[in-house]
Design an enzyme around this catalytic site. Structure first.
Site, mmCIF file in Angstrom:
data_model
loop_
_atom_site.group_PDB
_atom_site.id
_atom_site.type_symbol
_atom_site.label_atom_id
_atom_site.label_comp_id
_atom_site.label_asym_id
_atom_site.label_seq_id
_atom_site.Cartn_x
_atom_site.Cartn_y
_atom_site.Cartn_z
ATOM 1 N N HIS A 338 0.686 -1.239 -0.005
ATOM 2 C CA HIS A 338 0.182 -0.073 -0.065
ATOM 3 C C HIS A 338 1.021 1.054 0.027
ATOM 4 C CE1 HIS A 338 0.189 1.736 4.472
ATOM 5 N NE2 HIS A 338 0.069 0.090 4.604
ATOM 6 N N ASP A 348 5.512 2.538 7.589
ATOM 7 C CA ASP A 348 4.265 2.124 7.108
ATOM 8 C C ASP A 348 3.609 3.087 6.182
ATOM 9 O OD1 ASP A 348 1.673 0.867 6.698
ATOM 10 O OD2 ASP A 348 1.310 1.302 8.853
ATOM 11 N N GLU A 385 -5.232 1.621 1.828
ATOM 12 C CA GLU A 385 -5.336 0.348 2.604
ATOM 13 C C GLU A 385 -5.394 0.828 4.102
ATOM 14 O OE1 GLU A 385 -3.220 -2.386 5.477
ATOM 15 O OE2 GLU A 385 -2.999 -0.180 5.398
ATOM 16 N N GLU A 386 -5.041 2.075 4.529
ATOM 17 C CA GLU A 386 -5.197 2.626 5.843
ATOM 18 C C GLU A 386 -6.553 2.765 6.286
ATOM 19 O OE1 GLU A 386 -3.095 2.132 7.771
ATOM 20 O OE2 GLU A 386 -1.085 2.467 7.120
ATOM 21 N N ASP A 414 4.077 -4.950 3.568
ATOM 22 C CA ASP A 414 3.651 -3.711 4.382
ATOM 23 C C ASP A 414 4.235 -3.831 5.627
ATOM 24 O OD1 ASP A 414 1.895 -2.110 5.718
ATOM 25 O OD2 ASP A 414 0.157 -3.293 6.003
ATOM 26 N N HIS A 501 1.678 4.832 12.844
ATOM 27 C CA HIS A 501 0.529 5.852 12.457
ATOM 28 C C HIS A 501 0.859 7.228 12.939
ATOM 29 C CE1 HIS A 501 -2.338 2.375 10.986
ATOM 30 N NE2 HIS A 501 -1.120 2.250 10.506
HETATM 31 ZN ZN LIG Z 1 0.401 -0.638 6.651
#
Ligand SMILES: [Zn+2]
Length: 692
Positions: A338, A348, A385-386, A414, A501
Site C-alpha cells: 500500500h 508504514d 489501505e489505511e 506492508d 501511524h
Molecule cells: Zn500498513
C-alpha cells in the site's frame, strides 16, 4: 550477469534442488535471481524512500496523487507497462477534531504531535488526528476508562457496576483492531470514544522515547481506521467504479459516534482525575498515577466535523506495473504494497512501496536484457489501505474472474522495515519457498543468510523450521487470500518502535533507528525480486501441500478439546481423515513431480499440471462465505471477528463452536472435510497430468 560474489552475495545454496524446476532450469533460475538481487543498492532504496517520505500522504489528498505520479514515472522509466486504476470511494475526511476537559476545569487538549529536534518533517503542517470512518458529532459527558475496550473489559465493568451508557469512554490501544473497540463502545451506549497509546505498550515503559530512542513520545498519536469491513463500505462485493450500485452510507456499519485518537500526554489529562471503583490490577497502565474507571468526576467534550455533506466520495489510485510473461502470460504473480500513509510513513508503508519498486526495477532491467519471465508479474501499489484495505479490495473485486483463473501467488509488502529481525508468514503452501529464498540472501548483519540469522534468533530445535505467522487480518492480502483463496506470503524486518501511524514515522526515525543505512530495505527488496521470479519461472508451481496438510493437522487438537469440554458427541474425524488424504496425495504428487522434472516436460503438460494446482486452495473457499461474513470465503484462516487482527484457523468450525451450536459444528466440520477432498482431487489431477 553481474558477478554475484563481487556484490557480496553468497551463492552457496545451489546444492539444494529448486522444487518445481528441472535441473537445467534450476541452474538458470539461480543465476537469474542472483543477477536480480545484485542490482539492488542502498542508494536507490534510499532515493525512493526520501522522495516518498517528504510529506504525509493520506488517501484522498493531493499528496497521494504525487506518490502515484512518482511510482508511475519510475515504472515507465524501467520499461514496465504502467497503469493507474482509479476508484471513487466513500471516505469522509474530518475537517475539525477537538477535545476538551470541561471539568474539574476547562482546558482544550492540544491534539498536535508537534516538532521534535532533528526530525525536520515533524515541523511540516500536520494532518488531523483521524480515526477513519469514525462518526461526527459533539458530545459532552463524564469519562469512563475501559482498559483496552474489549468485549471482556465491558464484562468487567458490568461486574464493577459501571455503565458507559451516555459516557465518553477512553480506551488504550492494543490487543485488538481499533474498529472492534469502536464497535463495542457504541454497542454499550457510549457517546464518544477516545483511544490512546499507553506508555506501557509502546512508550517510555518499553524504552527511550523519540527522538532519544525509537519509542512513542508523550505527544505521539496513533491514527487509524475504525471501519471493520473490507473495501469501500458502500460497494460490498463489487468495485467502486463510476456508476457502481452503492448502499446507503448509514447502512455500512461504520461507527456513528465520534472517535478520536489521543497522545498519552493528553490521556493523562483525563485519566488523572478519575475516581470510582478500584481497578483490577491488570488495568493499570504506565502513567505515573493510580488509574480509576470513573465515571467522572472528569468530564470531557469531543467534537468532530467532517465533509460528509460536501465531498464524502474521493478518488483513490492504485498503480500497476506489468511485466508480461512469455510462456504463461495469463498466469499472474502479483506483488503489492500500500502506498498511502497517516504521515510521512517511512515504515508504514514507504518501506513496502520501496521493496516493490526496487523489485520492479531489477526485474525490468532483466527483461530489457532479454530475460523475460514465463509468467506475468504485476507490481502493484494500493491506495487507501489505511482506511480499510480499500484499493486492493476494489482491484480484486474488479478483476476477480481473471485472478481466480490465473493468479499464482499474492506477495504482500506492508511495514517491511523497522529493524533487523526477520519474520514471514502467509499460506503454509508458500512457506518453504520463502525459506528457500531467505537462504539465498545474505543478512545485513554479516552473520550468514537471512534464513540462518532468522533460525538462530527463533532458537528452534534442529529438526524444525522457524515459526511463521498465520494470515489474520489487517493488510492487502485479504482480498486475494480471504476472498478468493489465492495463496499469499509476506515478510519483513521488525524492531522496537512507537511511531506507528504517527507523524514521527519519518525519514529521521528510519535513518536514526529503523534502518540507518537502508541495508534491510535492500534485502527486503531482494527477497521480493527472488520470490516473484521463483513463482514466475517455475516449470511446475512450487506449492508445498505436504507442509500445508501437516500445518492443518495442528488445528485439530484445539477443536477436539473444545468439543470435549462441552461434552458434545460431535466429532472431527471426517476432517482428520480428509487432511490425512490430502497429505498422502501431496506426498505422491511431489515425488511424481520431481521425477518427471528430471527429464523435460512439454509446455502443454506443465500447463495442465499448473491449472490443476491453481484449483487446490480455491477449493478451500466457499462462494457463500462465512456465516458471519459472506465476503470472507476462505475457510482456512480468517481474522477473528471479535479481535480483527488475531487469526482464527478453520473459522467456519470455530465460529460455530463459539456460537454453541453442536449441530452446526458437525455440519461445518463435514463441509470443510468435503472441501479438503475437493482440494485433494485437484492434487490428484495434477499428479495424473504430470505422470501422463
Ligand atoms: Zn500498513
Amino acid at each position: 550477469m553481474l558477478a554475484a560474489s563481487a556484490a557480496g552475495y553468497t551463492a552457496h545454496p545451489q546444492q539444494q534442488p529448486l522444487p518445481g524446476y528441472s535441473p537445467a532450469s534450476a541452474a538458470a533460475q539461480r543465476r537469474l535471481e542472483l543477477d536480480a538481487m545484485a542490482r539492488l543498492t542502498p542508494a536507490s532504496a534510499a532515493a525512493h524512500s526520501r522522495v516518498l517520505t517528504r510529506e504525509a500522504h493520506v488517501a484522498g489528498t493531493p499528496a497521494q496523487a504525487r506518490t502515484r505520479d512518482y511510482v508511475i514515472q519510475r515504472m515507465r522509466e524501467w520499461g514496465l507497462e504502467a497503469e493507474t486504476r482509479a476508484y471513487d470511494v466513500w471516505m469522509p475526511h474530518p475537517t475539525s477534531i477537538r477535545v476538551w476537559r470541561v471539568s474539574p476545569d476547562t482546558r482544550e487538549l492540544s491534539l498536535a504531535e508537534g516538532p521534535l529536534a532533528g526530525d525536520s518533517s515533524s515541523s511540516l503542517p500536520e494532518i488531523l488526528p483521524i480515526n477513519g470512518y469514525g462518526g461526527s458529532g459533539d458530545a459532552t459527558a463524564e469519562v469512563v476508562y475501559v482498559n483496552y475496550g474489549l468485549i471482556e473489559d465491558y464484562a468487567t465493568l458490568d461486574s464493577l457496576g459501571v455503565s458507559v451508557r451516555g459516557k465518553v469512554v477512553i480506551a488504550r490501544y492494543g490487543r485488538s483492531f481499533r474498529g472492534i473497540k469502536a464497535r463495542e463502545a457504541e454497542r454499550h451506549g457510549a457517546v464518544a470514544l477516545l483511544m490512546y497509546s499507553d506508555p506501557q505498550d509502546d512508550g517510555y515503559v518499553r524504552g527511550d522515547v523519540y527522538p532519544a530512542g525509537p519509542m512513542r513520545p508523550p505527544t505521539g498519536i496513533q491514527r487509524g481506521s475504525v471501519f471493520n469491513g473490507t473495501g469501500d463500505p458502500t460497494t460490498p462485493g463489487g468495485p467502486s467504479v463510476r456508476g457502481a450500485r452503492r448502499v446507503a452510507p448509514d447502512s455500512t456499519g461504520a461507527p456513528r459516534i465520534p472517535v478520536v485518537p489521543l497522545s498519552y500526554a493528553n490521556a493523562a489529562e483525563l485519566l488523572r482525575g478519575l475516581q470510582g471503583a478500584a481497578i483490577p490490577q491488570a488495568w493499570q497502565g504506565g502513567l505515573p498515577f493510580r488509574y480509576h474507571v470513573g465515571p467522572g468526576p472528569v468530564i470531557a467534550r469531543v467534537a468532530v466535523a467532517n465533509d460528509t455533506a460536501t465531498t464524502p466520495y474521493k478518488p483513490i489510485w492504485n498503480t500497476l506495473g506489468v511485466v508480461r510473461g512469455t510462456e504463461f502470460p495469463e498466469e499472474l504473480v502479483v506483488i503489492g504494497a500500500h502506498r498511502d500513509a497517516w504521515g510521512p510513513g517511512a515504515v508504514d508503508n514507504v518501506s513496502g512501496t520501496t521493496s516493490v519498486l526496487e523489485a520492479a526495477r531489477a526485474i525490468g532491467e532483466l527483461v530489457r536484457g532479454g530475460a523475460r519471465p514465463k509468467r506475468t508479474i504485476v507490481f502493484a501499489t494500493w491506495d487507501a489501505e489505511e482506511w480499510g484495505l480499500i484499493g486492493s479490495t476494489e482491484y480484486v473485486e474488479e478483476e476477480s474472474l481473471r485472478l481466480l483463473r490465473g493468479a499464482v501467488a499474492y506477495l504482500n509488502q506492508d511495514g517491511v522495515v523497522s529493524g533487523p529481525n526477520f519474520g514471514g508468514g502467509g499460506s503454509p503452501s508458500l512457506r518453504s519457498t520463502l525459506r528457500s529464498v531467505a537462504q539465498s540472501v545474505s543478512d545485513p548483519s554479516g552473520r550468514g543468510s537471512v534464513y540462518e540469522v532468522w533460525r538462530r534468533s527463533t532458537r528452534v530445535a534442529d529438526s524444525t523450521e522457524p515459526p511463521m505467522g498465520d494470515p489474520g487480518g489487517g493488510s492487502d492480502f485479504a482480498g486475494f487470500y480471504n476472498h478468493l483463496g489465492i495463496p499469499h506470503a509476506d515478510w519483513g524486518f521488525g524492531g522496537p518502535g512507537g511511531i506507528y501511524h504517527s507523524t514521527y514515522d519519518s525519514r529521521y526515525w528510519m535513518e536514526t533507528f529503523g534502518d540507518p543505512a537502508y541495508r534491510y530495505h535492500v534485502v527486503a527488496a531482494q527477497i521480493s525480486a527472488a520470490m516473484a521470479l521463483r513463482f514466475a519461472n517455475a516449470d511446475i508451481l512450487p506449492y508445498d501441500y505436504v507442509e500445508f496438510a501437516r500445518t492443518m493437522r495442528r488445528y485439530l487438537p484445539p477443536i477436539d478439546s473444545a468439543l470435549g469440554a462441552r461434552r458434545w458427541t460431535t466429532s472431527s474425524s471426517s476432517l482428520r481423515a480428509a487432511i490425512d488424504r490430502m497429505e498422502r496425495s501431496a506426498i505422491t504428487l511431489s515425488a511424481s513431480r520431481d521425477s518427471a522434472l528430471q527429464g523435460g516436460l512439454p509446455s502443454s503438460t506443465r500447463r495442465a499440471v499448473n491449472a490443476a494446482l491453481l484449483r487446490v486452495e480455491r477449493a478451500l473457499t466457499r462462494p457463500e462465505g462465512l456465516r458471519t461474513r459472506p465476503w470472507v470465503r476462505g475457510l482456512i484462516y480468517a481474522a477473528d471477528e471479535n479481535n480483527g487482527y488475531a487469526t482464527m484457523a478453520f473459522p467456519s468450525v470455530n465460529e460455530a463452536i463459539r456460537a454453541g451450536d453442536s449441530g452446526l459444528v458437525q455440519h461445518e466440520i463435514d463441509d470443510l472435510a468435503r472441501r479438503f477432498d475437493a482440494a485433494t482431487a485437484a492434487l490428484d489431477d495434477a499428479r495424473r497430468a504430470v505422470s501422463r
